[in-house]
Write an enzyme that holds these catalytic residues in place. Structure first.
Site, mmCIF file in Angstrom:
data_model
loop_
_atom_site.group_PDB
_atom_site.id
_atom_site.type_symbol
_atom_site.label_atom_id
_atom_site.label_comp_id
_atom_site.label_asym_id
_atom_site.label_seq_id
_atom_site.Cartn_x
_atom_site.Cartn_y
_atom_site.Cartn_z
ATOM 1 N N GLU A 72 37.235 -8.872 44.567
ATOM 2 C CA GLU A 72 37.419 -7.802 45.553
ATOM 3 C C GLU A 72 36.520 -8.068 46.758
ATOM 4 O O GLU A 72 35.357 -7.638 46.773
ATOM 5 C CB GLU A 72 37.018 -6.452 44.948
ATOM 6 C CG GLU A 72 37.886 -5.980 43.822
ATOM 7 C CD GLU A 72 37.960 -4.462 43.813
ATOM 8 O OE1 GLU A 72 39.065 -3.946 43.910
ATOM 9 O OE2 GLU A 72 36.908 -3.802 43.731
ATOM 10 N N GLY A 76 42.909 0.849 44.806
ATOM 11 C CA GLY A 76 42.199 2.094 45.105
ATOM 12 C C GLY A 76 43.126 3.104 45.770
ATOM 13 O O GLY A 76 43.915 3.791 45.111
ATOM 14 N N GLY A 77 43.057 3.175 47.098
ATOM 15 C CA GLY A 77 43.784 4.184 47.874
ATOM 16 C C GLY A 77 45.261 4.324 47.503
ATOM 17 O O GLY A 77 45.771 5.446 47.370
ATOM 18 N N GLU A 112 31.027 -0.777 45.564
ATOM 19 C CA GLU A 112 30.466 0.504 46.024
ATOM 20 C C GLU A 112 29.205 0.841 45.253
ATOM 21 O O GLU A 112 28.272 1.434 45.784
ATOM 22 C CB GLU A 112 31.529 1.611 45.900
ATOM 23 C CG GLU A 112 32.544 1.516 47.030
ATOM 24 C CD GLU A 112 33.931 2.009 46.684
ATOM 25 O OE1 GLU A 112 34.096 2.735 45.685
ATOM 26 O OE2 GLU A 112 34.878 1.658 47.428
ATOM 27 N N SER A 164 42.643 -3.257 49.455
ATOM 28 C CA SER A 164 43.796 -2.875 50.274
ATOM 29 C C SER A 164 45.137 -3.356 49.714
ATOM 30 O O SER A 164 46.040 -3.758 50.457
ATOM 31 C CB SER A 164 43.614 -3.357 51.723
ATOM 32 O OG SER A 164 42.527 -2.685 52.320
ATOM 33 N N HIS A 209 31.268 -2.695 40.562
ATOM 34 C CA HIS A 209 32.101 -2.443 41.741
ATOM 35 C C HIS A 209 31.205 -2.493 42.984
ATOM 36 O O HIS A 209 30.057 -2.058 42.947
ATOM 37 C CB HIS A 209 32.786 -1.074 41.632
ATOM 38 C CG HIS A 209 33.830 -0.887 42.695
ATOM 39 N ND1 HIS A 209 33.509 -0.529 43.987
ATOM 40 C CD2 HIS A 209 35.174 -1.051 42.677
ATOM 41 C CE1 HIS A 209 34.629 -0.470 44.703
ATOM 42 N NE2 HIS A 209 35.651 -0.782 43.924
ATOM 43 N N ASN A 237 42.138 2.572 40.484
ATOM 44 C CA ASN A 237 40.751 3.037 40.557
ATOM 45 C C ASN A 237 40.714 4.278 41.453
ATOM 46 O O ASN A 237 40.786 4.168 42.670
ATOM 47 C CB ASN A 237 39.871 1.907 41.138
ATOM 48 C CG ASN A 237 38.425 2.347 41.289
ATOM 49 O OD1 ASN A 237 38.022 3.396 40.783
ATOM 50 N ND2 ASN A 237 37.631 1.536 41.975
ATOM 51 N N TRP A 238 40.641 5.425 40.815
ATOM 52 C CA TRP A 238 40.696 6.679 41.580
ATOM 53 C C TRP A 238 39.360 7.044 42.212
ATOM 54 O O TRP A 238 39.272 8.008 42.961
ATOM 55 C CB TRP A 238 41.180 7.819 40.668
ATOM 56 C CG TRP A 238 42.659 7.769 40.420
ATOM 57 C CD1 TRP A 238 43.561 6.918 41.017
ATOM 58 C CD2 TRP A 238 43.426 8.604 39.542
ATOM 59 N NE1 TRP A 238 44.824 7.169 40.556
ATOM 60 C CE2 TRP A 238 44.777 8.209 39.649
ATOM 61 C CE3 TRP A 238 43.107 9.647 38.678
ATOM 62 C CZ2 TRP A 238 45.800 8.820 38.929
ATOM 63 C CZ3 TRP A 238 44.126 10.254 37.954
ATOM 64 C CH2 TRP A 238 45.451 9.854 38.084
ATOM 65 N N LYS A 239 38.334 6.315 41.864
ATOM 66 C CA LYS A 239 36.993 6.558 42.436
ATOM 67 C C LYS A 239 36.626 8.031 42.276
ATOM 68 O O LYS A 239 36.992 8.645 41.288
ATOM 69 C CB LYS A 239 36.941 6.082 43.891
ATOM 70 C CG LYS A 239 37.443 4.649 44.044
ATOM 71 C CD LYS A 239 37.197 4.059 45.393
ATOM 72 C CE LYS A 239 37.766 2.647 45.435
ATOM 73 N NZ LYS A 239 37.499 1.920 46.648
ATOM 74 N N GLY A 294 39.419 -0.643 51.141
ATOM 75 C CA GLY A 294 39.637 0.583 51.907
ATOM 76 C C GLY A 294 39.824 0.360 53.397
ATOM 77 O O GLY A 294 39.778 1.306 54.184
HETATM 78 P P1 PGA Z 1 41.357 -0.105 47.958
HETATM 79 O O1 PGA Z 1 40.162 -0.091 46.888
HETATM 80 O O2 PGA Z 1 42.606 -0.511 47.250
HETATM 81 O O3 PGA Z 1 41.400 1.295 48.503
HETATM 82 O O4 PGA Z 1 40.989 -1.110 49.009
HETATM 83 C C1 PGA Z 1 40.081 -1.072 45.900
HETATM 84 C C2 PGA Z 1 38.809 -0.900 45.084
HETATM 85 O O5 PGA Z 1 37.798 -0.473 45.636
HETATM 86 O O6 PGA Z 1 38.795 -1.182 43.879
#
Ligand code: PGA
Length: 263
Positions: free
Chosen positions: A177, A245-246, A105, A224, A103, A9-11, A183
């Protein structure tokens, strides 16, 4: 055994140019792995921003199905007066097969509710060949006692109301999640994750039937995830894959993560 689904997930992190260059590098790194084993074990997908979907999609297509491209979001209506929104119909035209819905966010910053997530799931499943990746998870202050399970249960029940009514023979994904793990560098412990996996599976099985769930649903962990802990979640069988994500932004780092799943 179902393939492990690894979603990047590159956001809103990479421009179309950056996205194209990173997916190319990642695709060429994958050539270092035993191809048959890679294809048998893992399904790898990347969710770039909307503006990068077509360039990432065209590189992904050239990998012969080794990498897929998913979208990060969409609106439930197909077309109309919704400035700034994206339609599932348009995404389908770009070759997108799965879309993330709910998600944290979006729930946090865009006010997305359980009802809205349910509408998105319905829209995506009514749309031919597409499938949803439904994100659920508790916030830090919801970790106490039974609150966490109540929150996750109500997110799931609301999100799957269309699936419950229609029982379509179509895949869907639940991504657990925990919001506090996203993050932060602090992932859920594998033991805790295994407990939530079992709880989510039971919640789904009670609502849809165990056989249906085993056949059509995969349950992922996200929050994470990195090359350091991927084995704890994916290889150990604590989940059916990961939403990353990251650690998915740098091709080499993401490749190392995939390598650990495959080898
Ligand atoms: P993260 O993000 O791996 O940076 O914690 C995961 C996500 O938000 O899907």
């Amino acid at each position: 055994m179902a393939k492990k689904l690894i979603i990047a997930n590159w956001k809103m992190n990479l421009s179309p140019k950056d996205s194209a260059s990173r997916i190319k590098t990642f695709a060429s790194l994958l050539k270092n792995l035993p191809q048959k084993r890679l294809r048998n074990i893992a399904e790898i997908v990347v969710c770039p921003s909307f503006s990068a979907l077509s360039c990432v999609g065209s590189v992904a297509v050239k990998t012969g199905g080794l990498i897929g491209s998913f979208a990060q979001d969409f609106l439930w209506s197909q077309e109309g007066a919704s400035t700034g929104e994206e339609s599932a119909v348009y995404l389908k035209e770009l070759g997108v097969k799965y879309v993330i819905a709910g998600h944290s966010e979006r729930r946090m910053y865009m006010g997305e509710t359980d009802v809205m997530v349910g509408k998105k799931v319905e829209a995506i499943l009514s749309n031919g060949s597409m499938a949803p990746v439904i994100c659920v998870g508790e916030k830090k202050d919801e970790r106490v006692g039974t609150i966490r399970k109540r929150i996750v249960r109500s997110q799931i029940i609301s999100a799957i109301s269309f699936i419950r009514r229609q029982r379509q023979k179509r895949p869907f994904v639940i991504a657990y999640e925990p919001v506090w793990a996203i993050g932060t560098g602090i992932a859920c412990t594998p033991v805790d994750c295994a407990r939530m996996y079992a709880f989510i599976k039971k919640t789904l099985s009670d609502a849809l039937g165990a056989q249906y769930v085993s056949k059509w649903c995969r349950i992922l962990y996200g929050g994470s995830v990195s090359g350091m802990n991927i084995k704890d979640f994916v290889v150990s069988g604590v989940s059916d894959g990961a939403l990353v994500g990251g650690a998915s932004l740098l091709p080499r780092e993401f490749f190392e993560l995939v390598r650990k799943v495959v080898l």
